[in-house]
Design a protein around this motif. Structure first.
Motif, PDB file in Angstrom:
ATOM      1  N   GLY A 702      47.550  19.958  60.686  1.00 55.88           N
ATOM      2  CA  GLY A 702      47.638  20.006  59.238  1.00 55.88           C
ATOM      3  C   GLY A 702      46.671  21.002  58.639  1.00 55.88           C
ATOM      4  N   THR A 703      47.006  21.505  57.453  1.00 52.19           N
ATOM      5  CA  THR A 703      46.103  22.428  56.777  1.00 52.19           C
ATOM      6  C   THR A 703      45.887  22.021  55.333  1.00 52.19           C
ATOM      7  OG1 THR A 703      48.041  23.809  56.533  1.00 52.19           O
ATOM      8  CG2 THR A 703      46.366  24.580  58.049  1.00 52.19           C
ATOM      9  N   GLY A 704      46.164  20.777  55.007  1.00 51.72           N
ATOM     10  CA  GLY A 704      45.847  20.305  53.665  1.00 51.72           C
ATOM     11  C   GLY A 704      46.891  20.624  52.612  1.00 51.72           C
ATOM     12  N   LEU A 705      48.006  21.242  53.002  1.00 56.62           N
ATOM     13  CA  LEU A 705      49.010  21.587  51.999  1.00 56.62           C
ATOM     14  C   LEU A 705      49.729  20.338  51.491  1.00 56.62           C
ATOM     15  CD1 LEU A 705      50.464  24.787  53.692  1.00 56.62           C
ATOM     16  CD2 LEU A 705      48.877  24.670  51.779  1.00 56.62           C
ATOM     17  N   SER A 706      49.997  19.401  52.370  1.00 57.92           N
ATOM     18  CA  SER A 706      50.722  18.212  51.907  1.00 57.92           C
ATOM     19  C   SER A 706      49.843  17.376  50.983  1.00 57.92           C
ATOM     20  CB  SER A 706      51.245  17.398  53.093  1.00 57.92           C
ATOM     21  OG  SER A 706      50.208  16.966  53.920  1.00 57.92           O
ATOM     22  N   GLU A 707      48.538  17.314  51.274  1.00 60.65           N
ATOM     23  CA  GLU A 707      47.637  16.635  50.335  1.00 60.65           C
ATOM     24  C   GLU A 707      47.649  17.354  48.987  1.00 60.65           C
ATOM     25  OE1 GLU A 707      46.763  16.925  53.551  1.00 60.65           O
ATOM     26  OE2 GLU A 707      45.307  15.388  54.138  1.00 60.65           O
TER      27      GLU A 707
END
Lengths: 768, 383
Positions: A702-707
């Motif tokens: 993950g790279t924090g885009l969904s957050e």
């Protein structure tokens, strides 16, 4: 280009051809704008240029030279064949000749293609003659050469991955280089968009921090292809001011851009002739008239197929056509094979080439006359770049886009105005994405203790405190020290795909020769046991794919089919972190497992492409553990209730349309590229039991885009609604809900249905 | 993964306690480290004087190539323990050992970095301790310890004193690899020097123990690290003394004791300019060491002493029809003595020996057959 003019004239009179053309756009020729050599240009450089027949500069080259001479960070927009390398080589070499200690770093986005090519070019074309040591420093540089490169290289040619994991973590070995670094050249800066670009920005932050330690302050020169926002992108990547040079002074000849929709073979089902056969026909037609042609294809297999079909068409012994040499070109060939093809194209020994987007940019293959796009490349800017491969200085050129039957291609070919009126895509980065920032902060602490209050882009004390809590850094006496035994850059990859490659070994008659390589995920789709592997016109059968040892044994074969794997992808929620009510629906966030499995393959007959059989594939699935949010449309929520009110037959289409919309809109809010996020829709999710939309990070871990998506869900969905209601298209286009799929039948009022649902959902959310 | 971590933690936790100590909010600074005295804000020193293993060896020593008149006290035995094994700017040396021979005595100093900010003190101290005229004796120091220290100096704005280096790893590999396989300091201690360590900590655990100390402030886990490190330095001195003993005996013309590769030692001596190395090789040759014979003959050939080389080749050829001896003889007869017929006789015998051609490598075989064909041509012409 008598050949090309003749060929164009012939096409213009060909009724059958014209019947399929939806647009024939003529872009008029443009005169070049020139300037004399700058007064200050070092006579040695002027001498070299004149010996090569260059007696003046294009205006943009001169402008770039002036801008850099004034000490400005400079961004130059360089379409194909506009003399890009001189834009940076001239000011850099000028300074390196004047200051015997000064050094420069050239960064190219990929090691394999652009960069070794460039080094050769730079060395032979310019620097060799003025005695400036240029060295390539990448993963392939042998240890014995590295020391000399570090200590003596005045220009180091490398890539971001090497800077990240090789150079910066070992900066004390680079003390000489770092303390006299005057220029950083970033070529193809438009490639640094989205997550990759956010990594790049942080990498530049780290580089600046290290060179500051050694007391230098380099000037940046960036080259960009034509995109929507080159200056803005450069400023965000450099986090410094920059000057834009975008008035191209290179002349260009008249350009014909033709949109071609292959004829229908089945009117009832709307089936058209395939891109492969159509592009073979057109390319062969051009080549036999002496037109140097490049065909861009969208996949490796198609590249091979088109090239061998063209060669078969030309093989007749009764004509001279068999003398026409056509090659295929793609990643995975051996470097010397690639070099030979590039060289052959430059020298004219090869008249035609079929390539993946590997030849879209960067590599010098000289000028070609015609470019055939076998399928829409996916973005407006790629289309122009591929079309731009045809066209030499002031000669006429031709680019033909052949549409496939995919909805996107069909939309483009039937709405050429949409294509010609849209500006190229813009590129965005979000360097303060906490995942990415934290990763680079670890690397930065490894490289040099981070003082309290020190900034990396912005303040980072908060992130450092988190890192301290997890024990990777130690705060003591006003600074944070790396306090782990590991080497953090090794655990941080700048790219989503792993660089692990499978080596392809030809075992025919005990030969045991390496003929090529392929990245691991692709190998599963193209090199499974029993697959037919096509390589520059030769045909091989895969005997054994040995993933563990990263080898694939193949043997020459002579079958009449090629193979195509069927990939199935699914997503499974591994761990639910939380579920919140937002915007009138439930939104789950957590860890997911994205699995893709190749279990079967089709055997497709050459030429007719008819399916002649199936085979089984026994390979482990490809897994990616990542982060996701899931938008749940359960009937007990206002949004879900609105969905349930839709007529049943429309529901599937609506979920899919919302997915397309989110994919179009979210990148603008998340400052990522649309390939950074995955969107997947379910009419009824097997686990959750309700209609659901997954939005997940397409990066392992993950790279924090969904957050980020969850944080901004209100403005994103608002923008989604505004986009549909404001879009000028008739009933769906690639910018909004996507063109109608052919097999969905004539659905009327798609936009109205979606808009109605969005209004009901968002209205209910507001009221509720 | 979890298993490995668990095992590692077992190691780190002091054996005497069942539970790891709870992590203190602010790790307490150790009031003292057993056996060490503070020599800076964060720097501790342990000093110890031992009997020098080098005592009694004749000067100048053979192996380090000390210039005539240079003292053995120019030799500095150096070893580091670090926070990471992969190198890079983020790996720090937290324990640096330097030992200097002084006549009968060996003075061992261990410098311990009690926290990161003390690195400048450590670097400055080393700057005073080391000189560019020293010879740094290490085990794998060329690739590891010295580049790491050089980096630490640069990180603190200093320049590492670039002394000559004697990395015992390379010479050790030549002397013992054929006999004991991979040469680690540990395996050489056991199989050559006869040193046994008990309760020693494996090297790969060392970084974790130190980092754990930084987190907890509890130095008890370090005790094994200090002992391990001290032994490394002492072993370095003993290893050099052992090698030097063998070399000196060989140079004197007496037979050194112990197991080692005689051909490698002879070559080592010749490379260092010790002329009696040739005689040593010849003695080994005459006692049946055919590799030594080969090396000795090639040295003679290179120097143009064909008589001595010829004697060895003849001996090899007559004793066992050695391929090497035969070919060298054939070369000599063909090119130097211009007697192709003599050369051809030897080559023919080589080709006829049962199974010989089959057992040769492809290139070797092709070379031999080409030689034979050429000699046949030459002899026909001279007939």
């Amino acid at each position: 280009m008598a050949g090309l003019e003749e060929a164009i004239g012939e096409l213009e009179r060909d009724r059958e051809f014209l019947a399929q053309v939806t647009r024939w756009q003529r872009i008029p020729a443009r005169e070049g704008t020139f300037e004399p050599f700058p007064q200050s240009l070092d006579p040695r450089l002027a001498g070299i240029l004149s010996r090569r027949g260059i007696t003046r500069l294009y205006s943009h080259q001169a402008e770039c030279f002036r801008s850099v001479a004034q000490g400005n960070n400079t961004v130059v927009v360089t379409p194909t064949a506009s003399g890009k390398t001189l834009c940076y080589n001239l000011p850099v070499l000028q300074a390196l000749l004047r200051e015997p200690e000064a050094r420069a770093l050239y960064l190219f986005p990929t090691k394999a293609l652009a960069q070794d090519q460039q080094s050769e070019l730079n060395e032979t074309v310019l620097a060799g003659e003025v005695g400036i040591h240029i060295a390539t420093y990448d993963g392939d540089t042998p240890g014995s050469v590295r020391v000399a490169a570090r200590d003596g290289g005045r220009i180091i040619i490398s890539n971001p991955d090497m800077l990240h994991a090789g150079i910066l973590p070992n900066h004390p070995k680079w003390i000489k280089f770092m303390s006299s670094l005057r220029f950083v050249v970033i070529d193809e800066i438009h490639m640094y968009r989205g997550v990759f670009g956010s990594h790049m920005t942080n990498l530049i932050r780290r580089l600046k921090r290290i060179v500051r330690f050694y007391g230098s302050n380099p000037c940046f020169i960036c080259c960009s292809a034509t995109i929507g926002n080159p200056l803005e992108l450069a400023k965000r990547v450099l986090e410094e001011d920059a000057v834009l040079v975008d008035r191209n002074g290179a002349p260009s000849g008249e350009k014909h851009v033709v949109f071609y929709n292959p004829p229908l073979v089945d009117r009832v089902q709307g089936i058209r002739r395939g891109v492969v056969l159509e592009s073979r026909k057109l390319a062969a037609r051009l080549l036999t008239r002496g037109v140097k042609t490049i065909v861009f294809s969208r996949s490796r297999v198609r590249t091979e197929l088109i090239a061998s079909y063209i060669n078969e068409s030309l093989a007749s012994v009764f004509t001279d056509n068999h003398r026409i040499r056509v090659e295929s070109y793609r990643g995975g060939y051996l470097p010397n094979e690639r070099r030979a093809i590039e060289q052959g194209l430059r020298s004219g020994a090869i008249q035609g080439v079929v390539s993946t987007n590997a030849l879209e940019l960067g590599i010098d293959i000289g000028g070609l006359d015609a470019s055939v796009l076998a399928g829409f490349p996916g973005s407006i800017s790629s289309s122009w770049q591929q079309a731009g491969r045809a066209g030499r200085r002031s000669a006429v050129s031709l680019a033909i886009l052949i549409a496939s039957s995919s909805p996107l291609d069909q939309y483009m070919v039937t709405h050429p105005d949409y294509f010609f009126s849209r500006s190229p895509e813009s590129a965005w980065v979000d360097p303060d994405n906490p995942y990415i920032l934290a990763d680079h902060l670890k690397c930065a602490a490894f490289e040099l203790p981070v003082k309290e209050g020190e900034r990396l882009g912005g303040p980072v004390d908060g992130v450092l405190a988190l890192l301290e809590e997890s024990g990777v850094v130690r705060r003591t006496e006003g600074a944070f020290y790396w306090s782990e035994r590991s080497y953090p850059a090794e655990q941080v990859s700048l790219r989503s795909a792993s660089s692990e490659n499978v080596v392809i070994i030809d075992e025919t008659k005990g030969r045991n020769a390496v003929i090529g390589e392929m990245d691991r995920p692709s190998a599963k789709e193209l090199l499974f046991d029993g697959a037919v592997y096509l390589h520059r016109g030769a045909q091989f059968m895969v005997k054994k794919l040995d993933l563990e040892n990263r080898r694939c044994m193949v043997e020459e074969s002579e079958v009449n089919y090629y193979t195509d794997a069927i990939v199935k992808t699914d997503i499974k929620v591994l761990q639910k972190d939380g579920e919140v009510e937002r915007l009138g629906i439930r939104v789950l966030s957590g860890d997911v497992l994205v699995r893709s499995q190749v279990a079967k393959f089709k055997k497709l007959k050459f030429h007719t492409h008819e399916n002649v059989g199936y085979g089984e594939i026994a390979l482990p699935e490809e897994q990616m553990h990542t982060r996701s949010v899931v938008l749940e449309l359960g009937e007990d929520t206002p949004g879900g209730a609105a969905f349930a009110l839709l007529p049943a037959p429309a529901r599937e289409e609506v979920v899919a349309d919302i997915g397309t919309l989110v994919k179009n809109v979210a990148p603008l809010f998340l400052l990522c590229s649309s390939s950074d996020i995955g969107v997947s829709e379910r009419l009824r999710d097997p686990l959750l039991g309700v209609p659901a939309l997954y939005v997940y990070d397409r990066y392992p871990g993950g790279t924090g885009l969904s957050e980020g998506f969850l944080d901004r869900i209100e403005p994103i969905m608002g923008a989604v609604r505004d986009l549909v209601s404001a879009c000028a298209c008739e009933d769906g286009c690639p910018s909004c809900i996507g063109p109608a799929a052919r097999d969905s039948g004539p659905v009327e009022g798609r936009k109205k249905t979606v808009l109605g649902f969005l209004a009901a959902w968002l209205g209910a959310a507001r009221d509720g | 993964m979890a298993d490995r971590l668990g095992a590692r933690l077992e190691w780190i936790r002091p054996r005497s306690r069942e539970e790891a100590p709870p992590r203190a909010e602010t790790p307490r600074r150790p009031s003292g480290i057993e056996g060490f005295r503070p020599v800076g804000d964060h720097l501790f020193l342990r000093e110890e004087t031992l009997a020098s293993p080098l005592a009694g060896l004749a000067l100048p020593l053979v192996l380090p190539g000390l210039a005539p008149g240079e003292e053995a006290s120019r030799l500095v035995f150096l070893d580091t323990e670090t926070t990471g094994l992969s190198g890079g700017a983020g790996s720090t040396a937290f324990l640096v050992g330097i030992a200097r021979a002084d006549g009968e005595r060996l003075v061992v100093k261990q410098l311990f970095l009690e926290d990161f900010p003390g690195e400048r003190e450590l670097v400055e101290r080393l700057e005073r301790e080391l000189s560019e005229r020293d010879v740094l004796v290490t085990f794998n120091g060329k690739a590891f310890d010295v580049p790491l220290l050089r980096t630490r100096f640069i990180m603190n704005g200093r320049r590492f004193p670039e002394a000559r280096q004697l990395d015992l790893l390379y010479a050790s590999r030549r002397l013992w690899k054929a006999l004991i396989g991979p040469c680690s300091l540990r395996s050489i201690e056991e199989r050559v020097l006869g040193i046994e360590r008990s309760g020693d900590v494996p090297s790969f655990l060392v970084p974790e123990i130190y980092l754990d100390f930084l987190r907890t402030g509890d130095p008890s886990g370090l005790r094994t690290v200090f002992a391990h490190h001290r032994q490394d330095i002492v072993s370095l001195a003993r290893l050099l003394a052992h090698m030097e003993g063998i070399a000196a005996a060989a140079a004197r013309g007496s037979a050194p004791s112990g197991r080692f590769d005689r051909e490698a030692l002879g070559r080592l001596l010749v490379e260092r300019g010790v002329e009696s190395g040739v005689a040593f090789l010849e003695r080994a040759a005459s006692s049946g060491d055919s590799r030594a014979a080969r090396t000795a003959s090639l040295i003679h050939k290179r120097r143009g002493s064909y008589d001595r080389a010829l004697a060895i080749w003849r001996e090899l050829w007559e004793r066992s029809e050695s391929l090497f001896g035969g070919i060298e003889l054939a070369k000599y007869y063909e090119h130097a003595a211009r007697q192709p017929a003599e050369a051809l006789k030897i080559v023919e015998r080589l080709c006829l020996a049962p199974g010989r051609l089959a057992s040769m490598g492809e290139e070797e075989r092709a070379g031999l057959l080409a030689r034979k064909a050429r000699l046949e041509r030459k002899t026909r012409r001279s007939d």
